[in-house]
Design a protein around this motif. Structure first.
Motif, PDB file in Angstrom:
ATOM      1  N   ARG A  92     -24.200  -0.949   6.464  1.00 46.87           N
ATOM      2  CA  ARG A  92     -23.980   0.441   7.121  1.00 46.87           C
ATOM      3  C   ARG A  92     -22.812   0.143   8.312  1.00 46.87           C
ATOM      4  O   ARG A  92     -22.067   1.324   8.392  1.00 46.87           O
ATOM      5  N   SER A  93     -22.562  -1.059   8.900  1.00 49.84           N
ATOM      6  CA  SER A  93     -21.455  -0.953   9.648  1.00 49.84           C
ATOM      7  C   SER A  93     -20.270  -1.007   8.928  1.00 49.84           C
ATOM      8  O   SER A  93     -19.119  -0.394   9.401  1.00 49.84           O
ATOM      9  N   PHE A  94     -20.163  -1.595   7.576  1.00 55.13           N
ATOM     10  CA  PHE A  94     -18.927  -1.564   6.780  1.00 55.13           C
ATOM     11  C   PHE A  94     -18.759   0.228   6.469  1.00 55.13           C
ATOM     12  O   PHE A  94     -17.585   0.701   6.137  1.00 55.13           O
ATOM     13  N   GLN A  95     -20.005   0.805   5.981  1.00 58.42           N
ATOM     14  CA  GLN A  95     -19.879   2.201   5.766  1.00 58.42           C
ATOM     15  C   GLN A  95     -19.307   3.078   6.964  1.00 58.42           C
ATOM     16  O   GLN A  95     -18.276   3.861   6.636  1.00 58.42           O
ATOM     17  N   MET A  96     -19.665   2.838   8.329  1.00 57.47           N
ATOM     18  CA  MET A  96     -19.038   3.277   9.242  1.00 57.47           C
ATOM     19  C   MET A  96     -17.548   3.233   9.255  1.00 57.47           C
ATOM     20  O   MET A  96     -16.635   3.786   9.883  1.00 57.47           O
ATOM     21  N   ALA A  97     -17.217   1.809   9.224  1.00 54.51           N
ATOM     22  CA  ALA A  97     -15.752   1.493   9.233  1.00 54.51           C
ATOM     23  C   ALA A  97     -15.175   2.174   8.189  1.00 54.51           C
ATOM     24  O   ALA A  97     -13.922   2.777   8.535  1.00 54.51           O
TER      25      ALA A  97
END
Length: 394
Positions: A92-97
């Protein structure tokens, strides 16, 4: 679905490896501590033996004789949950990025760009909000461009409508100035009269432009008071009766009930109906009557200005309230109109929190106005009194 880059997939893989390694070290430490506690405490050993003796599984009553295996199963389940939680969190941190990258792209000037990702978590709300903001920005930009085009068109129209009579004024007064000795009194009178009528036309245009500008002000303040709308319509009909007779028209009024009391600005409301009557007189070709009707509904009054002139084309009806719009194809002012009368009428109605629209068929053309009986700015003190006065119905 959002696709991860090769680098992000490797980071996710190493996240799993490192997490598993850390968890194994923690598990080994935990099992070592538990084993030492159990072997150094006789009461723990007795309790564990009794628990193991009472537990059996399956049809053959299999028993677990090692508490270490039970600990491993429990810790393994916890490890699996922690591993999944860590990987989902990193994903999800990748998605937010990715979403932040899209936002930076939009902020760089690509204001029509939409985020195309479809996610099954709360981040989708952020994407939907951003896309809604982009759509709002697009609409605002289109409205801004439309306003700019409208301003340019308005300046062009004003220039045309002012230049035409001004040219005539200068021309005729120039003849009087330069050829005065050669002109007869009759010609001088004709030229000055023409110049005067053109100047009057310009004055009318300037006054309507000023009034239109006032109606467009965001901080417009209307002076609301209680007026008898039925009497106002009768007085306006009487004031236009002579002009109607010259055009072989009958001008009548009807009201249900006989007296309708509303909260309104009397000057602006009178201008509204004057513009509609003048519009019917000027453009109601081959009409035989103009009728003003007013009807009291539950919480608003409906007024109709009706004439039986020629039908207005359907494509023109929706543009009737545009400023400087005239149904005839040319910009000719032979009818005496400036093209602002209905735009001013619209501003008056909107200032009274009402609505106005037009309909036209082979039989009649109607302008329908609906305004509230009680205006919010009148306050609540007069609400009961006004309600009592408005209870009669047709």
């Amino acid at each position: 679905m959002m696709k991860l880059s090769g680098r992000e997939r490797w980071l996710l893989f190493w996240e799993a490896i490192i997490t598993i390694g850390i968890l194994l070290l923690l598990d080994w430490s935990a099992l070592t501590i538990i084993d030492q506690v159990v072997h150094t405490n006789e009461s723990f050993q007795v309790g564990i033996f009794e628990i193991k003796s009472g537990l059996s599984f399956g049809p053959e009553d299999l028993r677990i004789w090692s508490y270490q295996w039970v600990g491993i199963l429990i810790i393994g389940g916890v490890n699996l949950w922690v591993l999944i939680w860590r990987l989902v969190r990193r994903y999800r941190s990748f998605q937010m990025a990715h979403i932040l990258s899209e936002l930076h792209y939009i902020a760089a000037g690509h204001f029509k760009h939409h985020i195309s990702y479809k996610l099954n978590n709360n981040l989708q709300k952020i994407i939907d909000s951003v896309n809604a903001m982009v759509d709002a920005q697009i609409r605002a930009r289109e409205d801004e461009l439309a306003i700019e085009r409208s301003k340019d068109e308005m300046i062009t129209n004003i220039s045309h409508d002012l230049r035409t009579p001004l040219t005539s004024i200068i021309g005729y007064l120039g003849l009087v100035e330069n050829e005065y000795e050669k002109l007869t009194p009759a010609l001088i009178q004709k030229y000055t009269h023409t110049a005067y009528s053109k100047a009057t036309q310009m004055k009318s245009l300037v006054e309507e432009l000023f009034e239109f500008a006032q109606m467009q002000q965001l901080d417009l303040r209307l002076n609301f008071e209680k007026i008898n709308l039925s009497e106002m319509l009768e007085q306006l009909a009487a004031s236009f009766e002579l002009e109607a007779q010259h055009k072989n028209l009958t001008l009548t009024t009807e009201s249900w009930p006989d007296d309708i009391i509303v909260d309104a600005d009397p000057d602006k409301m009178a201008r509204l109906f004057m513009n509609l009557i003048q519009n019917a007189l000027k453009y109601g070709t081959n009409a035989t009557f103009i009728k003003l009707t007013s009807r009291l509904e539950r919480n608003y009054v409906e007024v109709r200005v009706i004439n039986d002139g020629e039908k207005i084309p359907a494509e023109a009806v929706e543009h009737l309230f545009d400023r400087f719009y005239r149904v005839e194809g040319s910009r000719s002012t032979k009818t005496g109109g400036t093209g602002l009368g209905l735009a001013i009428a619209l501003g008056v109605v909107e200032g009274h929190n009402g609505s106005i629209y037009a309909t036209s068929d082979d039989n009649t053309t109607e302008f329908v106005i609906q305004v509230p009986i009680i205006q919010r700015s009148m306050g609540k003190l007069n609400e009961n009194e006004t309600h009592t006065q408005s209870t009669p119905s047709a």
